[in-house]
Motif scaffolding. Structure first.
Motif, mmCIF file in Angstrom:
data_model
loop_
_atom_site.group_PDB
_atom_site.id
_atom_site.type_symbol
_atom_site.label_atom_id
_atom_site.label_comp_id
_atom_site.label_asym_id
_atom_site.label_seq_id
_atom_site.Cartn_x
_atom_site.Cartn_y
_atom_site.Cartn_z
ATOM 1 N N GLY A 76 0.806 -1.218 0.000
ATOM 2 C CA GLY A 76 0.000 0.000 0.000
ATOM 3 C C GLY A 76 0.838 1.266 0.000
ATOM 4 O O GLY A 76 2.056 1.227 0.237
ATOM 5 N N ALA A 77 0.176 2.362 -0.248
ATOM 6 C CA ALA A 77 0.858 3.655 -0.192
ATOM 7 C C ALA A 77 1.479 3.846 1.194
ATOM 8 O O ALA A 77 2.556 4.429 1.340
ATOM 9 N N SER A 78 0.817 3.308 2.224
ATOM 10 C CA SER A 78 1.299 3.497 3.598
ATOM 11 C C SER A 78 2.701 2.929 3.824
ATOM 12 O O SER A 78 3.428 3.430 4.689
ATOM 13 N N PHE A 81 5.501 5.342 3.433
ATOM 14 C CA PHE A 81 5.769 6.295 4.516
ATOM 15 C C PHE A 81 7.078 5.942 5.231
ATOM 16 O O PHE A 81 7.789 6.829 5.687
ATOM 17 N N TRP A 103 -2.814 11.852 5.886
ATOM 18 C CA TRP A 103 -1.791 11.033 5.209
ATOM 19 C C TRP A 103 -0.403 11.637 5.357
ATOM 20 O O TRP A 103 0.588 10.913 5.436
ATOM 21 N N VAL A 149 2.003 15.917 0.229
ATOM 22 C CA VAL A 149 0.886 15.121 -0.300
ATOM 23 C C VAL A 149 0.177 15.996 -1.319
ATOM 24 O O VAL A 149 -0.396 17.034 -0.970
ATOM 25 N N ASN A 151 -2.541 15.683 -3.139
ATOM 26 C CA ASN A 151 -3.991 15.852 -2.954
ATOM 27 C C ASN A 151 -4.388 15.193 -1.632
ATOM 28 O O ASN A 151 -4.106 14.022 -1.409
ATOM 29 N N THR A 153 -6.886 13.664 0.287
ATOM 30 C CA THR A 153 -8.102 12.904 0.016
ATOM 31 C C THR A 153 -9.226 13.148 1.023
ATOM 32 O O THR A 153 -10.390 13.243 0.662
ATOM 33 N N ASP A 172 3.425 12.196 -2.412
ATOM 34 C CA ASP A 172 2.375 11.180 -2.357
ATOM 35 C C ASP A 172 1.250 11.659 -3.281
ATOM 36 O O ASP A 172 0.568 12.637 -2.988
ATOM 37 N N SER A 174 -1.254 9.609 -4.337
ATOM 38 C CA SER A 174 -2.204 8.496 -4.338
ATOM 39 C C SER A 174 -3.579 8.882 -4.886
ATOM 40 O O SER A 174 -4.215 8.088 -5.558
ATOM 41 N N GLN A 195 -5.569 2.390 -5.862
ATOM 42 C CA GLN A 195 -7.024 2.216 -5.683
ATOM 43 C C GLN A 195 -7.874 3.481 -5.681
ATOM 44 O O GLN A 195 -9.083 3.403 -5.520
ATOM 45 N N LYS A 196 -7.235 4.652 -5.841
ATOM 46 C CA LYS A 196 -8.045 5.863 -5.959
ATOM 47 C C LYS A 196 -8.260 6.205 -7.430
ATOM 48 O O LYS A 196 -9.379 6.263 -7.890
HETATM 49 C C1 PLP Z 1 -5.541 6.366 0.587
HETATM 50 C C2 PLP Z 1 -4.300 7.146 0.729
HETATM 51 C C3 PLP Z 1 -3.145 6.594 1.306
HETATM 52 C C4 PLP Z 1 -3.118 5.193 1.931
HETATM 53 O O1 PLP Z 1 -3.148 4.228 0.949
HETATM 54 P P1 PLP Z 1 -3.021 2.672 1.332
HETATM 55 O O2 PLP Z 1 -2.759 2.069 -0.013
HETATM 56 O O3 PLP Z 1 -4.315 2.269 1.940
HETATM 57 O O4 PLP Z 1 -1.878 2.516 2.264
HETATM 58 C C5 PLP Z 1 -2.012 7.364 1.358
HETATM 59 N N1 PLP Z 1 -1.987 8.619 0.857
HETATM 60 C C6 PLP Z 1 -3.080 9.186 0.302
HETATM 61 C C7 PLP Z 1 -2.999 10.583 -0.238
HETATM 62 C C8 PLP Z 1 -4.262 8.460 0.211
HETATM 63 O O5 PLP Z 1 -5.347 9.029 -0.346
#
Ligand code: PLP
Length: 361
Positions: A76-78, A81, A103, A149, A151, A153, A172, A174, A195-196
């Motif tokens: 995941g994006a996490s 970090f 985030w 970041v 955007n 979210t 980031d 995402s 996934q966004k």
């Molecule tokens: C949803 C989101 C994340 C977390 O993404 P995961 O794949 O669930 O870890 C991180 N950064 C932003 C900007 C997000 O919108």
């Protein structure tokens, strides 16, 4: 076509219907191989072709320069970090972060495990209702990189433009990758969970400038070292095959639509419809300051929390789903990523006007 509702979910989020249809066929029988897409070896020539095509489409659509690697990772994006400071900061070194939302805050927490983190700006006191302009913070001269970041979210804010800095820029993206044109060469590293705005959950794209691959300390675990994945074309171990495939299908759809520049115009128009509705009345109040407004996540409040609950529930009865705001700020949020249809935005605007007429005191 099945009856589809308009899905305003912040992520996983709505995908182009044609992508879902194609995927539903390929999962069962991929390219007449008699093997389903999610059964096929990641080292088969069929799947290798899928991964190559996904990468080259992303390179084409984002105009990624040749001295950048594109990685398809899990966690995941996490996980970025911690991977970012783990790879780019040797212990004790400094980095500057902009605290513009949940985030960013989570990324700051992880980065502190690896270095001296300077938080140069925070809009937390004002419920993260804005992103900074460049004169609102200074980047410490000892910092290795500036992290932001693109955007936010949850709060519905977005950097209208990126900082101009001598430092490495790490972002980031995402929730807004591929939603607007950006100059990749201005960044050291860009990452995004798929996934966004890009596909299903399960893959995180990392775009990293090649020279940064050699900064990782020796004692970093193999799987957490960017170079491991860069050297093996994201095939060091089994990659998230289905997610990579689905991102590829979304990229084909985006290319057919005219690419990122065309998408950006569509996104501006779609978001404009909603912001015009919000600005045209006192009944709805936008959460974000005007010059920080996101084109992807539109956050707003109604006169009372009770009306917000009623709004979200009534909207769902006419096929407008997922409008409840994030639990940390409440209110309402319409997530209208690339694949979210314009007709759904129009339907929401019509509903908002009708709801106001019926419920204003
Ligand atoms: C949803 C989101 C994340 C977390 O993404 P995961 O794949 O669930 O870890 C991180 N950064 C932003 C900007 C997000 O919108």
């Amino acid at each position: 076509m099945v009856d589809r509702v308009y899905n305003f979910s912040p992520g996983p989020a709505t995908l182009p219907y044609e992508v879902l249809q194609q995927a539903s066929k390929d999962v069962v029988n991929f390219k007449e191989t008699g093997i389903g897409l999610i059964e096929i070896s990641h080292r088969s020539k069929e799947f290798m072709a899928v991964a190559d095509e996904t990468e080259s489409l992303l390179r084409e659509l984002m105009e990624i320069p040749d001295n950048y690697k594109v990685l398809f990772l899990q966690g995941g994006a996490s996980s970025q970090f911690f991977m970012i400071p783990m790879n780019l900061l040797s212990h004790g070194k400094k980095a500057t972060y902009l605290n513009t939302g949940t985030w960013a805050k989570k990324a700051i927490k992880e980065a502190k495990l690896f270095g001296d983190i300077d938080v140069a700006f925070s809009s937390e006191e004002a419920s993260f209702n804005k992103v900074p302009t460049q004169d609102e913070y200074t980047v410490d001269s000892a910092s290795e990189f500036l992290y932001l970041v693109s955007n936010n979210t949850i709060y519905g804010t977005q950097f209208p433009e990126f900082p101009v800095t001598e430092k490495l820029l790490v972002s980031d993206m995402s929730s807004d990758i591929l939603s607007r044109k950006i100059d990749v060469s201005k960044f050291g590293l860009i990452f995004a969970g798929a996934q966004k705005n890009m596909g299903p959950a399960g893959v995180t794209v990392v775009i990293i400038r090649e020279d940064l691959l050699d900064r990782t300390p020796e004692n970093t675990p193999t799987m957490l070292t960017y170079k491991t994945h860069a050297d093996k074309g994201s095939m060091f171990n089994t990659p998230p095959c289905f997610a990579i495939y689905a991102v590829g299908e979304v990229l084909k759809w985006l290319k057919k639509l005219g690419g990122v520049a065309a998408m950006e115009e569509i996104n501006k128009e779609k978001a404009g419809l909603l912001y015009d509705c919000i600005d045209g009345t006192d009944f709805y109040r936008g959460h974000a300051e005007k010059n920080s407004r996101s084109l992807m996540n539109i956050t707003f409040n109604l006169p009372t929390p009770e009306l917000e609950v009623q709004f979200v529930a009534e909207a769902a009865t006419i096929g407008l789903n997922g409008l409840k705001g994030h639990r940390s700020i409440g209110g309402c949020r319409a997530s209208i990523y690339n694949a979210f249809p314009r007709e759904g935005v129009i339907k929401l605007v019509d509903f908002m006007k009708e709801f106001e007429t019926k419920n204003k005191g």
